[in-house]
Design a protein around this motif. Structure first.
Motif, short mmCIF file in Angstrom:
data_model
loop_
_atom_site.label_atom_id
_atom_site.label_comp_id
_atom_site.label_asym_id
_atom_site.label_seq_id
_atom_site.Cartn_x
_atom_site.Cartn_y
_atom_site.Cartn_z
N TYR A 26 -5.36 6.03 -5.82
CA TYR A 26 -6.82 5.16 -6.20
C TYR A 26 -7.80 5.46 -5.65
O TYR A 26 -8.82 5.24 -6.33
CB TYR A 26 -6.06 3.66 -5.70
N ILE A 27 -7.77 5.97 -4.42
CA ILE A 27 -9.22 6.20 -3.92
C ILE A 27 -9.71 7.31 -4.49
O ILE A 27 -11.12 7.44 -4.53
CB ILE A 27 -8.70 6.61 -2.19
N LYS A 28 -9.09 8.39 -4.95
CA LYS A 28 -9.75 9.25 -5.72
C LYS A 28 -10.25 9.14 -7.18
O LYS A 28 -10.87 9.74 -7.62
CB LYS A 28 -8.62 10.58 -5.87
N LYS A 35 -11.29 0.22 -12.52
CA LYS A 35 -11.22 -1.07 -13.06
C LYS A 35 -10.35 -1.11 -14.06
O LYS A 35 -9.81 -2.34 -14.29
CB LYS A 35 -12.67 -1.17 -13.78
N SER A 36 -9.80 0.00 -14.68
CA SER A 36 -8.90 -0.02 -15.85
C SER A 36 -7.53 -0.25 -15.01
O SER A 36 -6.50 -1.00 -15.53
CB SER A 36 -8.84 1.05 -16.47
N ALA A 37 -7.43 0.35 -13.95
CA ALA A 37 -6.19 0.26 -13.11
C ALA A 37 -5.86 -1.18 -12.63
O ALA A 37 -4.90 -1.75 -12.60
CB ALA A 37 -5.86 1.18 -12.16
N MET A 38 -7.03 -1.77 -12.11
CA MET A 38 -6.98 -3.11 -11.70
C MET A 38 -6.76 -4.21 -12.73
O MET A 38 -6.14 -5.10 -12.49
CB MET A 38 -8.36 -3.54 -10.67
N SER A 39 -7.31 -4.06 -13.94
CA SER A 39 -7.24 -4.79 -14.96
C SER A 39 -5.59 -4.63 -15.53
O SER A 39 -5.00 -5.68 -15.80
CB SER A 39 -8.01 -4.72 -16.14
N PHE A 46 2.49 -6.74 -16.66
CA PHE A 46 2.74 -6.11 -15.68
C PHE A 46 3.26 -6.74 -14.48
O PHE A 46 4.33 -6.48 -13.95
CB PHE A 46 1.44 -5.23 -14.98
N ILE A 47 2.68 -7.92 -14.14
CA ILE A 47 3.32 -8.77 -13.20
C ILE A 47 4.56 -9.36 -13.29
O ILE A 47 5.56 -9.26 -12.48
CB ILE A 47 2.26 -9.99 -12.75
N SER A 48 4.94 -9.40 -14.67
CA SER A 48 6.13 -10.21 -14.90
C SER A 48 7.34 -9.23 -15.15
O SER A 48 8.43 -9.46 -14.98
CB SER A 48 6.37 -10.89 -16.19
#
Length: 114
Positions: A26-28, A35-39, A46-48
């Motif tokens: 994630y840092i790289k 932003k795409s990963a966080m969305s 994803f959560i469910s």
């Protein structure tokens, strides 16, 4: 609260290495990928499915490690919810794969309960 040293080492390896690798990746990433990963991580889908699965496995393992039965039960409940939502999600695509998810998750829950 008894802690088994072997279980603690297994827990640190099993959760520490993947966490470190995901954090490092994630840092790289560049800002658009972050932003795409966080969305994706914040999405209800994803959560469910994956979120409940990881949280449930983590709670169940913490409960087993520290001999806290309520934490283990919370983890198993989250695993059951994850299996149910994953099965419903996969049912649209393939009924055989959804049954496989249910069987595998039932086996994992059985191993956590005993």
């Amino acid at each position: 609260m008894n802690i088994d040293t072997d279980s603690l080492v297994t827990f640190i390896i099993m959760w520490g290495i993947p966490t470190f690798m995901v954090f490092r990746a994630y840092i790289k990433m560049n800002t658009d990928d972050k932003k795409s990963a966080m969305s994706d991580f914040k999405s209800r889908h994803f959560i469910s499915t994956i979120g409940f699965l990881l949280t449930g496995a983590f709670f169940a393992q913490i409960g087993a490690l520290f001999s806290i039965s309520i934490m283990k039960v919370m983890g198993i409940v989250l695993l059951v919810l994850s299996g149910f939502f994953s099965m419903l999600d996969m049912w649209k695509k393939s009924k055989i794969k959804s049954i496989c998810i249910l069987v595998l998750l039932s086996f994992v829950i059985f191993l956590n309960v005993t």
